[in-house]
Motif scaffolding. Structure first.
Motif: not given
Length: 98
Positions: A18-31
């Motif tokens: 299953r996916a380890k990160l939510s979309e919000d966490q992915r966005q935080a990583i990019r920022i």
């Protein structure tokens, strides 16, 4: 009687698909990456692999496979068979007995 395999849990292990990160966490990583955090630091902050961080920051570009005609593949097979036949005739390869 249930199978023994049913009692084995995969959730939470390294084999959990299953996916380890939510979309919000992915966005935080990019920022955070834009702000200068290293990929190693981000991986330890979010408890994921550095490779996952790399694929979030710079997603891989997948190009569609080239569509080849039947004639193309027939020519490739013919060249392969001819090469194999020449190797056999020259004695470099032999048939294996089963």
């Amino acid at each position: 009687m249930p199978l023994k395999i049913e009692s084995i849990k995969v959730a939470g292990t390294k084999y959990d698909g299953r996916a380890k990160l939510s979309e919000d966490q992915r966005q935080a990583i990019r920022i955070l990456a834009r702000e200068g955090y290293s990929q190693r630091k981000l991986a330890s902050m979010f408890n994921v692999s550095k490779r996952l961080i790399q694929s979030i920051i710079t997603p891989p570009i997948r190009t569609p496979a080239k569509k080849r005609t039947k004639e193309y593949w027939a020519e490739i097979k013919k060249r392969y068979r001819d090469r194999k036949n020449n190797l056999y005739k020259s004695g470099k390869i032999q048939f294996k007995k089963k």
